[in-house]
Design an enzyme around this catalytic site. Structure first.
Site, PDB file in Angstrom:
ATOM      1  N   GLU A  49       0.857  -1.176   0.000  1.00 43.05           N
ATOM      2  CA  GLU A  49       0.000   0.000   0.000  1.00 43.05           C
ATOM      3  C   GLU A  49       0.897   1.230   0.000  1.00 43.05           C
ATOM      4  OE1 GLU A  49      -3.494   2.064   2.773  1.00 43.05           O
ATOM      5  OE2 GLU A  49      -2.817   0.018   3.200  1.00 43.05           O
ATOM      6  N   ASP A  60      -4.958   9.116   9.578  1.00 39.69           N
ATOM      7  CA  ASP A  60      -3.592   8.739   9.915  1.00 39.69           C
ATOM      8  C   ASP A  60      -3.156   9.303  11.257  1.00 39.69           C
ATOM      9  OD1 ASP A  60      -3.143   7.295   7.535  1.00 39.69           O
ATOM     10  OD2 ASP A  60      -2.836   9.174   6.452  1.00 39.69           O
TER      11      ASP A  60
END
Length: 267
Positions: A49, A60
């Site tokens: 990824e 995140d």
């Protein structure tokens, strides 16, 4: 319909729990990112990824936010990330999942983004902030380009909404181990086994689990439960040890990944 490279990779590893490592492109440099991709492949990953640096990465945690901020300061943008994927694709058939947000796609234009991504060798896209009922032109562009689309299933996803998300998934389903952001063992987890069972009841796609999978013990606990585990923040944390050069960090990542890869044994 011809099976995608991502679907074929999962099919070839049926009966194992594999690893999908994540990196933020351009951290600490594009050349270092390419070396990391090569290291992940050598370690036995069956997909990777690649994150596009973004200024407001809501999904995140601090490790990946720091990596994104670093890459953005170096001027790394979407087209640079696609060039990185193209460089890797010249030497590897490892499936690449591009993780980004709706805004970078909209800036380039959905159709142009999809076309460029496919030409670079991207196999799937994951837009963590784009629901399947929004930006229909983007989903149509991804389909037209032959890109798999990976969606997130969270502990808070309702039984009513789950079929809508799964109907839009291609390649695999990304099941979150908990709410919150990457790299933090916080947030609501609910029952992961119940969530996995619900996903499998509605979809034949393989299921990967991520968010909070940061060490070999975490990965081992998912053996036989998930088809893959996604590890990202742990690797970006290691790169942070030597961001200026990345050499020592790359060695650390390879060692750590070799330990984590113990989970890629038969269920």
């Amino acid at each position: 319909m011809t099976a995608s490279r991502l679907s074929s990779a999962f099919a070839a590893r049926t009966g194992t729990t594999g690893l999908i490592p994540y990196l933020t492109a351009g951290y600490p440099s594009l050349d270092a990112s390419l070396e990391l991709l090569r290291a992940f492949e050598r370690a036995g990953a069956f997909a990777v990824e690649v994150g596009v640096p973004f200024s407001d990465p809501i999904a995140d945690g601090p490790d990946i936010q720091r990596a994104s901020e670093w890459a953005l300061r170096q001027g790394i943008g979407v087209l640079d990330v696609l060039e990185l994927v193209a460089r890797f694709r010249h030497e590897s058939d490892l499936p690449v999942v591009l993780m980004t947000y709706a805004n970078p796609v909209a800036r380039v234009g959905a159709a142009e983004f999809a076309r460029r991504a496919r030409a670079a060798g991207v196999d799937a896209v994951l837009l963590s902030d784009l629901p399947p009922e929004e930006m229909p032109e983007a989903w149509a562009a991804f389909d037209e380009a032959g890109l798999d689309t990976v969606l997130l299933v969270a502990p808070t996803t309702s039984a009513e909404r789950l079929p809508l998300l799964l109907a839009r998934c291609r390649g695999f389903v990304y099941c979150l181990a908990r709410t919150g952001v990457t790299g933090r063992a916080e947030g609501y987890a609910g029952s992961l086994d119940e969530r996995l069972a619900a996903v499998r009841a509605h979809s034949p796609l393989p299921v990967a689990v991520g968010f909070g999978i940061s060490n070999a013990a975490d990965a081992q606990r998912l053996r036989g439960r998930a088809d893959a585990v996604v590890v990202g923040a742990a690797f970006m944390r290691l790169v942070h040890e030597d961001p200026a050069h990345g050499v020592a960090a790359r060695e650390s990542v390879q060692i750590t990944y070799a330990v984590l890869a113990e989970s890629t044994i038969p269920m």
